[in-house]
Design a protein around this motif. Structure first.
Motif, short mmCIF file in Angstrom:
data_model
loop_
_atom_site.label_atom_id
_atom_site.label_comp_id
_atom_site.label_asym_id
_atom_site.label_seq_id
_atom_site.Cartn_x
_atom_site.Cartn_y
_atom_site.Cartn_z
N ASN A 153 0.82 -1.20 0.00
CA ASN A 153 0.00 0.00 0.00
C ASN A 153 0.86 1.26 0.00
N LEU A 154 0.22 2.38 -0.27
CA LEU A 154 0.85 3.69 -0.18
C LEU A 154 0.16 4.46 0.93
N SER A 155 0.96 5.10 1.79
CA SER A 155 0.44 5.88 2.90
C SER A 155 0.98 7.30 2.80
N LEU A 156 0.05 8.26 2.81
CA LEU A 156 0.41 9.67 2.79
C LEU A 156 0.20 10.23 4.19
N PHE A 157 1.28 10.71 4.81
CA PHE A 157 1.23 11.26 6.16
C PHE A 157 1.25 12.79 6.08
N ILE A 158 0.22 13.41 6.65
CA ILE A 158 0.12 14.87 6.65
C ILE A 158 -0.08 15.34 8.09
N PRO A 159 0.77 16.21 8.60
CA PRO A 159 0.57 16.73 9.96
C PRO A 159 -0.79 17.42 10.08
N ARG A 160 -1.42 17.23 11.22
CA ARG A 160 -2.75 17.81 11.43
C ARG A 160 -2.75 19.32 11.19
N VAL A 161 -1.68 19.99 11.64
CA VAL A 161 -1.64 21.45 11.54
C VAL A 161 -1.67 21.92 10.09
#
Length: 368
Positions: A153-161
């Motif tokens: 799979n591919l996971s995109l991590f984006i900070p909440r801020v």
């Protein structure tokens, strides 16, 4: 295994934050880290994998999976302040528990697409599975338990801020399922796949430039797509009010006056209506307490806040003394504030003691 996972030795910075002296040089490659078990003895592979992936999830696998020729890899790139990673591994159970959340302090959204394989999780309506070519959103500040078979799979991590203020309904994204029939879902999915494919040809400066566009596309997708089977999508006016109130609370977590009366006066709602809006979340007081403890957790895991004592953090979080703060924190996360700081130091030391294995993705995802 896909072409992107056959790249040469990883390059890039050891952390996710860009240097303060003007950012990456024009010709620097996109930061790239590749965790693999290829050169690890078979009897040590699963334990090393479990230790590394604990930066995000606790995992469990059946004995025949653990003791066989266990395989796992993480191929990650930093695009400015977001991270995109391809994960390939075998059948497992995945969980984010309060104790793990306390240890890593992550306050990110994770958007996943599956290239092959499947993921299952339980909801109040029964077992759900990953939609083919669709997306699932995780709020990593929330608990979750899932099961997977062999997958990539591919996971995109984006900070909440970075993402939250762009979302119309930022409080209800956890385990939200978006199907591939929606054009915006296809657009975001194709963007993630293309970004990973093109990363070897991009420069670090280009990666920094694409970061806000990627976050903007994610926000546009989450805002534009409605899930017909999700009752949260039909609460128009109430949802808008909740968004305003939640943002007000978030900006005033250190305000000692923060409470039902103060919020009612600010937003022009009666106490009764406010109680009704927050009833699904356990009440106003519980929600405020949860957000204050979450803020405290982030401070405890933030190196920039290392000079704050537990007492300092207790006061900032609205507690009159550190004893009351420690009790509330332990009740929420199952560990003490001191345990959180000690665990962070132990985790860093353990990673440094693994020469020959690229584990930079662990620090990258925590330092976005």
């Amino acid at each position: 295994m896909t072409d992107e996972t056959k790249e040469t030795a990883p390059t890039g910075q050891a952390g996710g934050r860009q240097p303060s002296h003007g950012g990456p040089a024009t010709g620097d490659p996109v930061p790239h880290a590749r965790f693999t078990l290829d050169d690890v003895p078979e009897n040590e592979r699963y334990d090393l994998w479990r230790e590394s992936i604990a930066c995000i999830f606790e995992v469990e696998a059946e004995r025949e999976v653990r003791k066989g020729p266990f395989e796992a890899s993480i191929d990650a790139n930093l695009f400015g302040s977001v991270m995109l990673a391809r994960t390939q591994t075998l059948e497992q159970r995945w969980s984010r528990t309060p104790a793990l959340m306390a240890k890593d302090g992550m306050d990110h959204y994770m958007i996943q697409v599956y290239e092959h394989g499947d993921m299952l999780w339980e909801t109040s309506e029964g077992t759900r599975s990953f939609p083919k070519h669709g997306l699932v959103i995780f709020d990593l500040a929330e608990q979750v338990v899932t099961r997977t078979n062999n997958f990539s799979n591919l996971s995109l991590f984006i900070p909440r801020v970075m993402l939250e203020d762009q979302l119309k309904d930022h409080g209800n994204q956890h385990l939200r399922v978006l199907t591939a029939e929606e054009p915006m879902v296809q657009l975001l999915r194709d963007h993630m796949v293309s970004l990973k494919s093109l990363s070897p040809r991009m420069t670090a400066r280009q990666a920094v430039e694409i970061s806000p566009a990627t976050t903007g596309l994610a926000a546009a997708c989450l805002n534009a797509v409605q899930s017909p089977d999700d009752p949260r999508q039909n609460a128009g006016v109430g949802m808008a009010r909740m968004t305003v109130i939640r943002r007000l609370i978030e900006k005033n977590l250190t305000n000692p006056a923060l409470g039902v009366d103060w919020i009612s006066g600010k937003v022009g709602l009666s106490r009764t209506k406010l109680y009704e809006l927050f009833e699904p979340l356990g009440g106003v007081a519980k929600y405020i307490r949860e957000r204050k403890l979450r803020q405290a957790l982030i401070m405890l895991t933030d190196k920039a806040a290392a000079h704050y004592s537990t007492y300092d953090i207790a006061l900032v979080s609205g507690y009159a003394n550190d004893a009351a703060f420690v009790r509330a924190f332990r009740a929420r996360y199952g560990v003490t504030p001191g345990d959180v700081r000690a665990a962070g130091h132990r985790m860093e030391a353990k990673a440094r003691q693994m020469p020959g294995v690229d584990r930079r993705h662990e620090s990258w995802v925590h330092n976005l």
